[in-house]
Write an enzyme that holds these catalytic residues in place. Structure first.
Site, mmCIF file in Angstrom:
data_model
loop_
_atom_site.group_PDB
_atom_site.id
_atom_site.type_symbol
_atom_site.label_atom_id
_atom_site.label_comp_id
_atom_site.label_asym_id
_atom_site.label_seq_id
_atom_site.Cartn_x
_atom_site.Cartn_y
_atom_site.Cartn_z
ATOM 1 N N ARG A 108 13.622 -0.643 5.092
ATOM 2 C CA ARG A 108 13.091 0.710 4.816
ATOM 3 C C ARG A 108 12.848 1.419 6.138
ATOM 4 N NH1 ARG A 108 6.627 -0.431 3.599
ATOM 5 N NH2 ARG A 108 6.357 -1.881 5.306
ATOM 6 N N ASN A 146 6.583 7.669 4.022
ATOM 7 C CA ASN A 146 5.656 6.604 4.395
ATOM 8 C C ASN A 146 5.839 6.296 5.866
ATOM 9 O OD1 ASN A 146 3.700 4.582 3.263
ATOM 10 N ND2 ASN A 146 5.108 3.215 4.328
ATOM 11 N N GLU A 147 4.762 6.362 6.604
ATOM 12 C CA GLU A 147 4.754 5.963 8.014
ATOM 13 C C GLU A 147 6.031 6.387 8.756
ATOM 14 O OE1 GLU A 147 3.767 1.754 8.086
ATOM 15 O OE2 GLU A 147 1.649 2.220 7.844
ATOM 16 N N CYS A 154 22.782 8.476 16.305
ATOM 17 C CA CYS A 154 24.097 8.797 15.745
ATOM 18 C C CYS A 154 24.643 10.092 16.366
ATOM 19 C CB CYS A 154 23.990 8.930 14.228
ATOM 20 S SG CYS A 154 23.257 10.483 13.705
ATOM 21 N N GLU A 304 -4.527 3.413 3.919
ATOM 22 C CA GLU A 304 -4.263 2.011 3.562
ATOM 23 C C GLU A 304 -5.207 1.127 4.363
ATOM 24 O OE1 GLU A 304 -0.263 0.645 4.210
ATOM 25 O OE2 GLU A 304 0.625 2.473 3.414
ATOM 26 N N GLU A 352 6.524 -8.643 0.704
ATOM 27 C CA GLU A 352 5.068 -8.513 0.797
ATOM 28 C C GLU A 352 4.338 -9.257 -0.318
ATOM 29 O OE1 GLU A 352 4.810 -4.215 1.462
ATOM 30 O OE2 GLU A 352 4.424 -4.650 3.577
ATOM 31 N N LYS A 353 4.998 -10.260 -0.888
ATOM 32 C CA LYS A 353 4.358 -10.947 -2.026
ATOM 33 C C LYS A 353 3.099 -11.703 -1.623
ATOM 34 C CE LYS A 353 7.516 -14.971 -2.057
ATOM 35 N NZ LYS A 353 8.424 -14.524 -0.972
ATOM 36 N N PHE A 354 2.960 -12.025 -0.331
ATOM 37 C CA PHE A 354 1.730 -12.707 0.093
ATOM 38 C C PHE A 354 0.771 -11.788 0.838
ATOM 39 C CE2 PHE A 354 4.703 -16.450 -0.158
ATOM 40 C CZ PHE A 354 4.213 -16.869 -1.391
HETATM 41 C C1 GAL Z 1 1.959 -0.418 5.918
HETATM 42 C C2 GAL Z 1 2.959 0.163 4.950
HETATM 43 C C3 GAL Z 1 2.787 -0.421 3.564
HETATM 44 C C4 GAL Z 1 2.682 -1.911 3.637
HETATM 45 C C5 GAL Z 1 1.546 -2.283 4.550
HETATM 46 C C6 GAL Z 1 1.309 -3.767 4.686
HETATM 47 O O1 GAL Z 1 2.353 -0.253 7.230
HETATM 48 O O2 GAL Z 1 2.820 1.560 4.874
HETATM 49 O O3 GAL Z 1 3.888 -0.033 2.761
HETATM 50 O O4 GAL Z 1 3.880 -2.434 4.115
HETATM 51 O O5 GAL Z 1 1.823 -1.790 5.833
HETATM 52 O O6 GAL Z 1 0.237 -4.056 5.543
#
Ligand code: GAL
Length: 652
Positions: A108, A146-147, A154, A304, A352-354
């Site tokens: 991503r 996102n971020e 290119c 977050e 990111e399952k964990f």
């Molecule tokens: C952030 C991201 C999220 C997730 C998170 C995990 O940087 O925006 O999608 O990946 O980290 O800590």
């Protein structure tokens, strides 16, 4: 009604085959006092499974149900990760690395910001979402992508870079002067000869590197504005934010924040790292909270955080009991109007399952993480009237992206790392341990209203900012400047003549030499003023200055520069300016700032170990970052405890 928001990234698109889980989510959200979720951040492949075929009914149902349950929506644009069909059909959307290899589909945050195709597809999906949901009463905010970050080399980006340079310099001669291209015979005859920096091409021309950084930041923000405007074409009153990152080098966040209604960031401190105390981690985090507040000079969102652990730090430590609440209230204390987590429900699969989430794989509500999240939610309800309140202007700490880019790119005087952030943090901690409210400002800031300005390692000092600093002191302000300041102009060309450029008269001294120190190498300094620590060790860089009117407060005590000032103060106009010639150990800075703040910041006071004090509007937050209870200002604070006073009266 003032509201503090509590919520999470919510990715129901991962659970559409489990209606029971979706049902349960809303029930659990209500139990946790959740009142907002960031929805659909990476949902593009579900929203548009094939080019031009949209599937929005699932989202409609979820938005309606959330809203009916009293939960607002921070609706995401899905550009942070593209569907496979898009990459396959339009390879130009794939990012090209600095070595000129084009990436394959995957992961991503890896699209080209210039590609007209990507922009067009993003606009289409954004407008489709805006038409359907933009006027839904539940949608209170847009979460742009996102971020944002990264760079693309290119051919489309090369052309955009050249156009940007043409616009900046007008003619190629001006560019050649700014980049000092006669060196190594690198003069350009035309903008078309210019390529972005590359490991196998041009990589040591500081002017080019700096302008490339500026361009990447500009282009990223331009893309973000494209997203914002695509929504506003449909919903002119739409409010937008973008989630930013810890000390992120790639985008000048001061520029980005100007284009947003709300600043927000994703905070993942390394709580419980064996080499840091909890207070260390908290102060490091506090500096970031203050940065994100300062970007717009208004409350931000903690977009977050993790209620428990990450899965990407070297070791994923679990937050100990009470730390989630401590960290959440610390964000509020520093100006956040929200506490949100990544993510609501832990994913079953993929990378990111964990990673911790509010609802873990066990799905239980009686586990510690869920219960502590409920506690945070309750606290945010209790403290709702803190929302929207502002912070007083006291001290400004100069943190400038362009300075950082130039400083970190320079070859010499210390290629083992200049540690700009470490330097900033030492000053920040010194101020914070005196209970001072700190804004982080850049070299374009208006300094009116501040009593104290601290400018560590201001290597790139533009003429106009030097003039502002001089005027600030002349009119009665207090300034702190360190070694390695006033070295280059905005093109990273060295200032000629006495240094620190533009500040010699303010500081009452002049730089003669600067010596680099190896890691672990130090030079002893001794105090000449009894209010400072009797001795302290200088490290990283030891600048040697000749006094021209300033009074030395500490002096080097060894090496050929023994006797030269390590700290000095100078009266200038109605104010005064301090100079710090080297990087001291962290413990030096609290007593140093106690001295600097004397008579300058009325309520400054040296705080006991582990006690944090933060003011916001009429509210004072007291926190104990230590493991043993402390009593401060008549308030007993248990381990990791928080107390909130309103006009001096305890309300939490
Ligand atoms: C952030 C991201 C999220 C997730 C998170 C995990 O940087 O925006 O999608 O990946 O980290 O800590």
């Amino acid at each position: 009604m003032p509201t503090l928001y509590h919520g999470a990234d919510y990715n129901p698109d991962q659970w559409l085959d489990r209606p029971d889980i979706l049902e349960r989510d809303i029930e659990l959200m209500q139990k946790a006092h959740v009142n907002v979720v960031s929805l659909g951040i990476f949902a593009w492949c579900t929203l548009e499974p094939e080019e031009g075929r949209f599937n929005l009914d699932w989202m409609q149902e979820i938005i309606d149900r959330l809203w009916a349950a009293g939960i607002s929506i921070d609706l995401a644009t899905p550009s942070g990760a593209r569907p496979a069909w898009l990459a396959k059909k339009y390879p130009e959307v794939l990012r090209v690395n600095a070595d000129r290899t084009r990436q394959l589909f995957g992961a991503r945050h890896n699209h080209c910001y210039t590609s007209p195709v990507y922009r067009d597809k993003v606009r289409t999906i954004n407008q489709t979402l805006a038409r359907r949901f933009g006027r839904h009463p539940g949608v209170i905010l847009w979460h742009l992508s996102n971020e944002y970050g990264g760079e693309c080399h290119c051919p489309l980006c090369q052309q955009a870079f050249r156009d940007w340079l043409r616009e900046r310099y007008g003619d190629i001669a001006a560019l050649n002067r700014a980049w000092n291209t006669k060196f190594w015979s690198h003069e350009f005859a035309d903008f078309d000869q210019i390529e972005s920096p590359a490991p196998h091409g041009e990589n040591a021309m500081h002017g080019l590197n700096l302008d490339w950084r500026r361009f990447v930041s500009h282009q990223t923000i331009d893309f973000m504005k494209w997203e914002r405007d695509s929504i506003r074409e449909i919903v002119p009153e739409a409010k937008v934010c973008a989630n930013m990152m810890y000390m992120f080098p790639g985008v000048n966040y001061f520029d980005m924040a100007r284009e947003l209604d709300l600043a927000s960031w994703d905070s993942y401190p390394t709580w419980h790292k064996p080499t840091e105390t909890l207070e260390d981690t908290a102060l490091d985090t506090a500096m970031m909270h203050d940065l994100f507040y300062s970007l717009k000079g208004q409350p931000f969102w903690l977009m977050e955080s993790t209620p428990s652990y990450t899965n990407w730090q070297t070791v994923s430590k679990v937050k100990k009991p009470g730390v989630s609440l401590f960290a959440s209230l610390q964000a509020i204390a520093h100006g956040s109007d929200s506490v949100l987590y990544f993510q609501w429900r832990q994913s079953r699969g993929a990378s990111e399952k964990f990673h911790g989430a509010v609802v873990s794989h066990d799905g239980r509500e009686d586990n510690r993480v869920f219960q502590e999240t409920v506690q945070v939610g309750q606290a945010l309800c209790d403290l709702a009237r803190v929302a929207g309140t502002k912070k007083e202007k006291q001290a400004a700490l100069v943190f400038d992206w362009e300075n950082r880019w130039a400083l970190e790119d320079a070859q010499g005087p210390r290629n083992a790392g200049m540690g700009y952030k470490q330097e900033l943090l030492r000053h920040y901690r010194g101020l914070a341990k005196n209970g001072v409210t700190v804004d982080l400002v850049n070299g374009e800031a208006d300094l009116t209203g501040y009593q104290l300005v601290v400018a560590p390692m201001l290597y790139m000092l533009r003429e106009d900012f030097a003039a502002k600093l001089r005027a600030f002191v002349a009119e009665g302000g207090t300034l702190v400047v360190t070694y390695w300041s006033g070295v280059v102009d905005e093109s990273d060309l060295c200032w000629l003549g006495d240094a620190p450029h533009g500040l010699c008269d303010v500081l009452g001294l002049r730089r003669c030499e600067i010596d680099g120190m190896y890691d672990g190498e130090t030079r002893r300094c001794v105090a000449l003023d009894p209010r400072l620590p009797a001795s302290a060790q200088g490290s990283v860089l030891c600048e040697v200055a000749a006094l021209e009117g300033a009074t030395p407060l500490m002096a080097y005590d060894e090496d050929f520069f023994a006797g030269a000032p390590a700290v000095a103060v100078n009266a200038y106009g109605k104010g005064r300016a301090y100079y710090v010639a080297t990087r001291f150990e962290p413990a030096f800075y609290a007593p140093f700032y106690a001295l600097v703040c004397e008579g300058v910041i009325g309520d400054a006071q040296l705080l006991p170990d582990n006690v944090l004090l933060t003011c916001r509007g009429p509210f004072t937050f007291l926190q104990n970052a230590g493991e043993t209870p402390v009593t401060f200002m008549g308030v007993e604070l248990p381990k990791y405890g928080t107390a909130v006073l309103e006009d001096g009266k305890r309300i939490y």
